[in-house]
Design a protein around this motif. Structure first.
Motif, PDB file in Angstrom:
ATOM      1  N   ALA A 137       0.805  -1.112   0.139  1.00  0.00           N
ATOM      2  CA  ALA A 137      -0.140   0.047  -0.381  1.00  0.00           C
ATOM      3  C   ALA A 137       0.725   1.237   0.020  1.00  0.00           C
ATOM      4  CB  ALA A 137      -1.037   0.010   1.060  1.00  0.00           C
ATOM      5  N   LYS A 138       1.812   1.277   0.909  1.00  0.00           N
ATOM      6  CA  LYS A 138       2.813   2.405   0.857  1.00  0.00           C
ATOM      7  C   LYS A 138       3.420   2.755  -0.408  1.00  0.00           C
ATOM      8  CE  LYS A 138       6.985   4.329   3.202  1.00  0.00           C
ATOM      9  NZ  LYS A 138       7.768   4.263   4.505  1.00  0.00           N
ATOM     10  N   ALA A 139       3.951   1.577  -1.321  1.00  0.00           N
ATOM     11  CA  ALA A 139       4.654   1.594  -2.417  1.00  0.00           C
ATOM     12  C   ALA A 139       3.753   2.259  -3.531  1.00  0.00           C
ATOM     13  CB  ALA A 139       5.223   0.427  -2.893  1.00  0.00           C
ATOM     14  N   LEU A 140       2.612   1.926  -3.422  1.00  0.00           N
ATOM     15  CA  LEU A 140       1.723   2.366  -4.409  1.00  0.00           C
ATOM     16  C   LEU A 140       0.680   3.604  -4.144  1.00  0.00           C
ATOM     17  CD1 LEU A 140       0.226  -1.186  -5.661  1.00  0.00           C
ATOM     18  CD2 LEU A 140       2.102   0.307  -6.822  1.00  0.00           C
ATOM     19  N   ASP A 141       1.004   3.989  -2.956  1.00  0.00           N
ATOM     20  CA  ASP A 141       0.290   5.180  -2.306  1.00  0.00           C
ATOM     21  C   ASP A 141      -1.362   4.594  -2.267  1.00  0.00           C
ATOM     22  OD1 ASP A 141      -0.152   7.651  -1.288  1.00  0.00           O
ATOM     23  OD2 ASP A 141      -0.395   8.572  -3.299  1.00  0.00           O
ATOM     24  N   ALA A 142      -1.617   3.727  -1.903  1.00  0.00           N
ATOM     25  CA  ALA A 142      -3.134   3.156  -1.797  1.00  0.00           C
ATOM     26  C   ALA A 142      -3.217   2.806  -0.275  1.00  0.00           C
ATOM     27  CB  ALA A 142      -3.064   1.992  -2.661  1.00  0.00           C
ATOM     28  N   ARG A 143      -4.552   2.667  -0.288  1.00  0.00           N
ATOM     29  CA  ARG A 143      -5.093   2.163   1.151  1.00  0.00           C
ATOM     30  C   ARG A 143      -5.527   0.735   1.254  1.00  0.00           C
ATOM     31  NH1 ARG A 143     -10.689   1.931   1.192  1.00  0.00           N
ATOM     32  NH2 ARG A 143     -11.814   3.133  -0.643  1.00  0.00           N
ATOM     33  N   ILE A 144      -5.469   0.136   2.289  1.00  0.00           N
ATOM     34  CA  ILE A 144      -5.771  -1.384   2.377  1.00  0.00           C
ATOM     35  C   ILE A 144      -7.397  -1.467   2.496  1.00  0.00           C
ATOM     36  CG2 ILE A 144      -5.665  -3.489   3.569  1.00  0.00           C
ATOM     37  CD1 ILE A 144      -2.831  -2.483   4.266  1.00  0.00           C
ATOM     38  N   GLU A 145      -7.966  -2.570   1.872  1.00  0.00           N
ATOM     39  CA  GLU A 145      -9.519  -2.561   1.951  1.00  0.00           C
ATOM     40  C   GLU A 145      -9.796  -4.072   2.380  1.00  0.00           C
ATOM     41  OE1 GLU A 145     -13.733  -2.442  -0.336  1.00  0.00           O
ATOM     42  OE2 GLU A 145     -12.242  -0.650  -0.680  1.00  0.00           O
ATOM     43  N   PRO A 146     -10.106  -4.578   3.731  1.00  0.00           N
ATOM     44  CA  PRO A 146     -10.550  -6.053   3.590  1.00  0.00           C
ATOM     45  C   PRO A 146     -11.993  -6.234   2.951  1.00  0.00           C
ATOM     46  CG  PRO A 146      -9.949  -4.825   5.695  1.00  0.00           C
ATOM     47  CD  PRO A 146     -10.096  -3.935   4.722  1.00  0.00           C
ATOM     48  N   VAL A 147     -11.979  -7.469   2.266  1.00  0.00           N
ATOM     49  CA  VAL A 147     -13.007  -7.895   1.541  1.00  0.00           C
ATOM     50  C   VAL A 147     -13.270  -9.488   1.937  1.00  0.00           C
ATOM     51  CG1 VAL A 147     -14.400  -8.029  -0.654  1.00  0.00           C
ATOM     52  CG2 VAL A 147     -12.987  -6.131  -0.252  1.00  0.00           C
ATOM     53  N   GLY A 148     -14.333  -9.738   2.005  1.00  0.00           N
ATOM     54  CA  GLY A 148     -14.672 -11.472   2.102  1.00  0.00           C
ATOM     55  C   GLY A 148     -14.163 -12.402   1.217  1.00  0.00           C
ATOM     56  N   SER A 149     -15.149 -12.883   0.286  1.00  0.00           N
ATOM     57  CA  SER A 149     -14.642 -13.963  -0.515  1.00  0.00           C
ATOM     58  C   SER A 149     -13.623 -13.781  -1.453  1.00  0.00           C
ATOM     59  CB  SER A 149     -15.914 -14.634  -1.227  1.00  0.00           C
ATOM     60  OG  SER A 149     -16.037 -14.049  -2.377  1.00  0.00           O
ATOM     61  N   ALA A 150     -12.836 -14.544  -1.911  1.00  0.00           N
ATOM     62  CA  ALA A 150     -11.778 -14.355  -2.911  1.00  0.00           C
ATOM     63  C   ALA A 150     -12.483 -14.114  -4.148  1.00  0.00           C
ATOM     64  CB  ALA A 150     -11.261 -15.780  -3.436  1.00  0.00           C
ATOM     65  N   GLY A 151     -13.735 -14.577  -4.651  1.00  0.00           N
ATOM     66  CA  GLY A 151     -14.410 -14.093  -5.761  1.00  0.00           C
ATOM     67  C   GLY A 151     -14.575 -12.477  -5.699  1.00  0.00           C
ATOM     68  N   ALA A 152     -15.312 -12.203  -4.741  1.00  0.00           N
ATOM     69  CA  ALA A 152     -15.730 -10.648  -4.433  1.00  0.00           C
ATOM     70  C   ALA A 152     -14.471  -9.739  -4.366  1.00  0.00           C
ATOM     71  CB  ALA A 152     -16.570 -10.626  -3.072  1.00  0.00           C
ATOM     72  N   LYS A 153     -13.181 -10.197  -3.874  1.00  0.00           N
ATOM     73  CA  LYS A 153     -12.000  -9.667  -3.959  1.00  0.00           C
ATOM     74  C   LYS A 153     -11.658  -9.198  -5.246  1.00  0.00           C
ATOM     75  CE  LYS A 153      -9.736 -11.845  -0.400  1.00  0.00           C
ATOM     76  NZ  LYS A 153     -10.707 -12.533   0.338  1.00  0.00           N
ATOM     77  N   ALA A 154     -11.638 -10.439  -6.080  1.00  0.00           N
ATOM     78  CA  ALA A 154     -11.172 -10.146  -7.370  1.00  0.00           C
ATOM     79  C   ALA A 154     -12.144  -9.304  -8.160  1.00  0.00           C
ATOM     80  CB  ALA A 154     -11.089 -11.497  -8.101  1.00  0.00           C
ATOM     81  N   LEU A 155     -13.307  -9.345  -8.000  1.00  0.00           N
ATOM     82  CA  LEU A 155     -14.364  -8.388  -8.769  1.00  0.00           C
ATOM     83  C   LEU A 155     -14.152  -6.946  -8.470  1.00  0.00           C
ATOM     84  CD1 LEU A 155     -17.534 -10.290  -8.854  1.00  0.00           C
ATOM     85  CD2 LEU A 155     -15.846 -10.297 -10.527  1.00  0.00           C
ATOM     86  N   VAL A 156     -13.700  -6.648  -7.150  1.00  0.00           N
ATOM     87  CA  VAL A 156     -13.197  -5.284  -6.748  1.00  0.00           C
ATOM     88  C   VAL A 156     -12.157  -4.870  -7.937  1.00  0.00           C
ATOM     89  CG1 VAL A 156     -12.274  -3.713  -5.194  1.00  0.00           C
ATOM     90  CG2 VAL A 156     -13.918  -5.515  -4.543  1.00  0.00           C
ATOM     91  N   VAL A 157     -11.165  -5.689  -8.141  1.00  0.00           N
ATOM     92  CA  VAL A 157     -10.184  -5.290  -8.991  1.00  0.00           C
ATOM     93  C   VAL A 157     -10.645  -5.199 -10.494  1.00  0.00           C
ATOM     94  CG1 VAL A 157      -7.734  -5.366  -9.743  1.00  0.00           C
ATOM     95  CG2 VAL A 157      -8.518  -6.114  -7.319  1.00  0.00           C
ATOM     96  N   VAL A 158     -11.354  -6.111 -10.829  1.00  0.00           N
ATOM     97  CA  VAL A 158     -12.201  -6.150 -12.329  1.00  0.00           C
ATOM     98  C   VAL A 158     -12.775  -4.955 -12.677  1.00  0.00           C
ATOM     99  CG1 VAL A 158     -13.787  -7.438 -13.790  1.00  0.00           C
ATOM    100  CG2 VAL A 158     -11.860  -8.721 -12.496  1.00  0.00           C
ATOM    101  N   ARG A 159     -13.525  -4.404 -11.535  1.00  0.00           N
ATOM    102  CA  ARG A 159     -14.453  -3.346 -11.856  1.00  0.00           C
ATOM    103  C   ARG A 159     -13.736  -2.032 -11.823  1.00  0.00           C
ATOM    104  NH1 ARG A 159     -17.079  -5.750  -7.067  1.00  0.00           N
ATOM    105  NH2 ARG A 159     -19.074  -6.854  -7.866  1.00  0.00           N
ATOM    106  N   GLY A 160     -12.398  -2.040 -11.474  1.00  0.00           N
ATOM    107  CA  GLY A 160     -11.641  -0.920 -11.390  1.00  0.00           C
ATOM    108  C   GLY A 160     -11.639  -0.070  -9.964  1.00  0.00           C
TER     109      GLY A 160
END
Length: 248
Positions: free
Chosen positions: A156-179
């Motif tokens: 997160a520090k390297a990318l100047d980003a924040r961390i967001e916990p999410v439940g299932s693996a599929g739900a986590k992947a779709l967060v990235v897929v959606r942008g």
């Protein structure tokens, strides 16, 4: 019956089954006949029965590996193997959360050739038909709610980003897929049914996918655990993340 020699029809089938299993799960949760652990157990069972029956009809010559069924070993001699997680995120499902999913993937020669991930509470299904990469992603790193990686803060520090916990693996992947995130990083403990469909969808959406050492993930292995973890991210972020995970 759909033609099982045309890859596009396999994607259509995966998408339809993921959506219909998701609808079944929503009806079960909203019906009020089960609650707590009993609801999660019923969801796992009923969605698995639905998917196994549907695949037996639509693709009778293919093997199936499911989280909710004993591995009969037929997949080791099959040309095509469906890898399914009928309810990814059982805890989130039974707790009334939205971050659970249905995974349906088809694997041949170790690679995902068709896939769909449904997130029923959002009425969304993403599949493995190629589409353009989303622009202007949010600066978020998605991690497990229960097992966030030790190196997630460094990423997160390297990318100047924040961390967001999410439940299932599929739900986590779709967060990235959606942008809505730059990356999903998991340190270990995923199984093939957790990862196959999300990886198929992510690759079709132009994302980088590898283990935490930068290697391709090969499916239909005897040991179904992905011991080397998972990185699913924007292509432009892969080098910076791997510089951290490869030395951790």
């Amino acid at each position: 019956m759909l033609n099982n020699t045309d890859p596009s029809t396999d994607v259509v089938l995966a998408r339809r089954l993921a959506r219909e299993a998701g609808t079944l799960l929503l009806h079960l949760r909203n019906g009020g006949s089960h609650e707590g652990r009993a609801l999660g157990d019923a969801g796992d069972r009923e969605a698995n029965i639905f998917l196994l029956n549907a695949l037996a009809i639509a693709r009778p010559h293919d093997a199936v590996l499911s989280e909710e069924s004993a591995d009969d070993g037929k997949r080791f001699t099959a040309d095509r193997v469906w890898i399914i997680d009928p309810l990814d995120g059982t805890r989130e499902y039974r707790d009334g959360r939205d971050d659970w999913a249905v995974h349906v993937a088809l694997v041949a020669h170790g690679e995902v050739i068709a896939a769909a991930v449904a997130q029923p509470p959002r009425d969304e299904v993403f599949d493995s038909m190629p589409v353009a990469l989303k622009r202007n992603p949010q600066k978020v790193i998605v991690v497990s709610r229960s097992r966030p990686p030790a190196f997630s803060a460094a990423i997160a520090k390297a990318l100047d980003a924040r961390i967001e916990p999410v439940g299932s693996a599929g739900a986590k992947a779709l967060v990235v897929v959606r942008g809505d995130a730059l990356a999903y990083v998991h340190e270990g403990g995923l199984n093939e049914w957790d990862a196959a469909a999300p990886i198929g969808v992510a690759l079709a959406h132009g994302l980088h996918v590898s283990d935490l050492q930068g290697r391709a993930i090969v499916f239909n292995q005897r040991d179904v655990v992905l011991h080397s973890g998972l990185l699913l991210c924007r292509p432009e972020c892969a080098a910076a993340i791997l510089a951290i995970t490869q030395t951790s």
